[in-house]
Design a protein around this motif. Structure first.
Motif, PDB file in Angstrom:
ATOM      1  N   LYS A  78      98.829  72.279 -13.688  1.00 22.05           N
ATOM      2  CA  LYS A  78      98.826  72.214 -12.228  1.00 22.05           C
ATOM      3  C   LYS A  78      98.687  73.585 -11.576  1.00 22.05           C
ATOM      4  CE  LYS A  78     103.727  72.672 -11.844  1.00 22.05           C
ATOM      5  NZ  LYS A  78     104.965  72.239 -11.342  1.00 22.05           N
ATOM      6  N   GLY A  79      99.280  74.610 -12.172  1.00 18.78           N
ATOM      7  CA  GLY A  79      99.267  75.942 -11.577  1.00 18.78           C
ATOM      8  C   GLY A  79      97.899  76.591 -11.532  1.00 18.78           C
ATOM      9  N   GLU A  80      97.053  76.280 -12.484  1.00 19.88           N
ATOM     10  CA  GLU A  80      95.739  76.921 -12.517  1.00 19.88           C
ATOM     11  C   GLU A  80      94.636  76.053 -11.956  1.00 19.88           C
ATOM     12  OE1 GLU A  80      95.140  76.061 -17.262  1.00 19.88           O
ATOM     13  OE2 GLU A  80      96.509  77.617 -16.536  1.00 19.88           O
ATOM     14  N   ARG A  81      94.847  74.756 -11.848  1.00 21.01           N
ATOM     15  CA  ARG A  81      93.778  73.877 -11.395  1.00 21.01           C
ATOM     16  C   ARG A  81      94.009  73.268 -10.014  1.00 21.01           C
ATOM     17  NH1 ARG A  81      90.436  73.347 -15.660  1.00 21.01           N
ATOM     18  NH2 ARG A  81      91.347  73.519 -17.725  1.00 21.01           N
ATOM     19  N   LEU A  82      95.236  72.888  -9.684  1.00 24.94           N
ATOM     20  CA  LEU A  82      95.496  72.174  -8.429  1.00 24.94           C
ATOM     21  C   LEU A  82      96.075  73.076  -7.346  1.00 24.94           C
ATOM     22  CD1 LEU A  82      95.505  69.467  -6.944  1.00 24.94           C
ATOM     23  CD2 LEU A  82      97.760  69.047  -7.896  1.00 24.94           C
ATOM     24  N   TYR A  83      97.067  73.871  -7.678  1.00 28.60           N
ATOM     25  CA  TYR A  83      97.770  74.652  -6.668  1.00 28.60           C
ATOM     26  C   TYR A  83      96.925  75.715  -5.976  1.00 28.60           C
ATOM     27  CZ  TYR A  83     102.254  72.443  -7.569  1.00 28.60           C
ATOM     28  OH  TYR A  83     103.279  71.556  -7.673  1.00 28.60           O
ATOM     29  N   PRO A  84      95.954  76.362  -6.644  1.00 35.00           N
ATOM     30  CA  PRO A  84      95.114  77.311  -5.902  1.00 35.00           C
ATOM     31  C   PRO A  84      94.349  76.660  -4.748  1.00 35.00           C
ATOM     32  CG  PRO A  84      94.890  77.705  -8.241  1.00 35.00           C
ATOM     33  CD  PRO A  84      95.706  76.447  -8.080  1.00 35.00           C
ATOM     34  N   ALA A  85      94.010  75.398  -4.863  1.00 39.94           N
ATOM     35  CA  ALA A  85      93.308  74.701  -3.777  1.00 39.94           C
ATOM     36  C   ALA A  85      94.232  74.422  -2.605  1.00 39.94           C
ATOM     37  CB  ALA A  85      92.732  73.391  -4.292  1.00 39.94           C
ATOM     38  N   MET A  86      95.523  74.340  -2.864  1.00 37.38           N
ATOM     39  CA  MET A  86      96.484  73.996  -1.821  1.00 37.38           C
ATOM     40  C   MET A  86      97.041  75.218  -1.091  1.00 37.38           C
ATOM     41  SD  MET A  86      96.292  70.810  -1.904  1.00 37.38           S
ATOM     42  CE  MET A  86      97.510  70.468  -0.675  1.00 37.38           C
ATOM     43  N   GLU A  87      96.742  76.425  -1.586  1.00 31.52           N
ATOM     44  CA  GLU A  87      97.233  77.646  -0.951  1.00 31.52           C
ATOM     45  C   GLU A  87      96.712  77.745   0.475  1.00 31.52           C
ATOM     46  OE1 GLU A  87      98.982  80.451  -2.310  1.00 31.52           O
ATOM     47  OE2 GLU A  87      99.484  79.220  -4.048  1.00 31.52           O
ATOM     48  N   GLY A  88      97.601  77.926   1.432  1.00 31.18           N
ATOM     49  CA  GLY A  88      97.209  78.123   2.820  1.00 31.18           C
ATOM     50  C   GLY A  88      96.799  76.867   3.563  1.00 31.18           C
ATOM     51  N   LYS A  89      96.923  75.715   2.964  1.00 28.20           N
ATOM     52  CA  LYS A  89      96.574  74.462   3.649  1.00 28.20           C
ATOM     53  C   LYS A  89      97.756  74.021   4.515  1.00 28.20           C
ATOM     54  CE  LYS A  89      92.727  73.815   1.345  1.00 28.20           C
ATOM     55  NZ  LYS A  89      91.425  73.552   1.707  1.00 28.20           N
ATOM     56  N   SER A  90      97.455  73.335   5.587  1.00 22.37           N
ATOM     57  CA  SER A  90      98.497  72.890   6.513  1.00 22.37           C
ATOM     58  C   SER A  90      99.006  71.494   6.175  1.00 22.37           C
ATOM     59  CB  SER A  90      97.966  72.910   7.940  1.00 22.37           C
ATOM     60  OG  SER A  90      96.886  72.007   8.043  1.00 22.37           O
ATOM     61  N   TYR A  91      98.563  70.934   5.067  1.00 20.92           N
ATOM     62  CA  TYR A  91      98.974  69.595   4.663  1.00 20.92           C
ATOM     63  C   TYR A  91      99.353  69.606   3.196  1.00 20.92           C
ATOM     64  CZ  TYR A  91      94.201  69.554   2.906  1.00 20.92           C
ATOM     65  OH  TYR A  91      93.043  69.864   2.264  1.00 20.92           O
ATOM     66  N   GLY A  92     100.006  68.544   2.772  1.00 16.39           N
ATOM     67  CA  GLY A  92     100.357  68.374   1.373  1.00 16.39           C
ATOM     68  C   GLY A  92      99.603  67.196   0.789  1.00 16.39           C
ATOM     69  N   LEU A  93      99.889  66.908  -0.458  1.00 19.15           N
ATOM     70  CA  LEU A  93      99.258  65.777  -1.129  1.00 19.15           C
ATOM     71  C   LEU A  93     100.320  64.892  -1.760  1.00 19.15           C
ATOM     72  CD1 LEU A  93      96.229  67.192  -3.173  1.00 19.15           C
ATOM     73  CD2 LEU A  93      96.134  65.673  -1.220  1.00 19.15           C
ATOM     74  N   ALA A  94     100.093  63.597  -1.683  1.00 22.87           N
ATOM     75  CA  ALA A  94     100.883  62.621  -2.433  1.00 22.87           C
ATOM     76  C   ALA A  94      99.917  62.019  -3.445  1.00 22.87           C
ATOM     77  CB  ALA A  94     101.441  61.543  -1.519  1.00 22.87           C
ATOM     78  N   ILE A  95     100.316  62.064  -4.719  1.00 23.42           N
ATOM     79  CA  ILE A  95      99.422  61.634  -5.789  1.00 23.42           C
ATOM     80  C   ILE A  95     100.150  60.644  -6.686  1.00 23.42           C
ATOM     81  CG2 ILE A  95      98.009  62.396  -7.738  1.00 23.42           C
ATOM     82  CD1 ILE A  95      98.147  65.231  -6.493  1.00 23.42           C
ATOM     83  N   ALA A  96      99.480  59.552  -7.037  1.00 24.77           N
ATOM     84  CA  ALA A  96      99.989  58.611  -8.041  1.00 24.77           C
ATOM     85  C   ALA A  96      98.984  58.603  -9.190  1.00 24.77           C
ATOM     86  CB  ALA A  96     100.145  57.218  -7.459  1.00 24.77           C
ATOM     87  N   ILE A  97      99.478  58.899 -10.389  1.00 28.03           N
ATOM     88  CA  ILE A  97      98.629  58.889 -11.575  1.00 28.03           C
ATOM     89  C   ILE A  97      99.095  57.743 -12.455  1.00 28.03           C
ATOM     90  CG2 ILE A  97      97.795  60.187 -13.555  1.00 28.03           C
ATOM     91  CD1 ILE A  97      98.452  62.751 -12.004  1.00 28.03           C
TER      92      ILE A  97
END
Length: 125
Positions: A78-97
């Protein structure tokens, strides 16, 4: 270097949010995972729900094994693939896998497919 953890704040527990995720969220399939995701305007975090069908895997031992493998593959990447895209965004994500495979798979295969899932979420976010 950031710690590779999967804390309580990262787990999706809110029934209200889970219901709205499955009713209003978008989804895609990358075998053996079905991913449902939704933007959450109130939060700036990524919350994840991992599940394995009781209908497909009757024995809790097998469900728990698959959930452990899913959780570990998510935690490591998650740290190298997902979180860089979320840096500085004004929203979050809810994910169900959700695990939709019919048999137990190797951890290495599950890890590679989780990488594909996180890349697609990175592009969608």
């Amino acid at each position: 270097m950031k710690r590779k953890t999967f804390s309580k704040e990262e787990r999706l527990c809110s029934k209200r949010l889970i219901d709205s995720l499955f009713h209003k969220g978008s989804s895609f399939l990358i075998y053996p995972y079905r991913v449902v995701f939704m933007r959450v305007e109130d939060a700036q975090t990524v919350q994840v729900l991992l599940s394995v069908s009781k209908r497909r895997f009757r024995h809790a031992v097998h469900r728990n094994l698959l959930k452990r493998r899913m959780r570990e593959s998510y935690r490591l990447q998650k740290g190298e693939r997902l979180y860089p895209a979320m840096e500085g965004k004004s929203y979050g994500l809810a994910i169900a896998i959700q695990y939709v495979g019919k048999e137990l798979l190797d951890f290495s295969f599950m890890r590679d497919r989780m990488a594909d899932v996180l890349e697609k979420l990175h592009n969608e976010a």
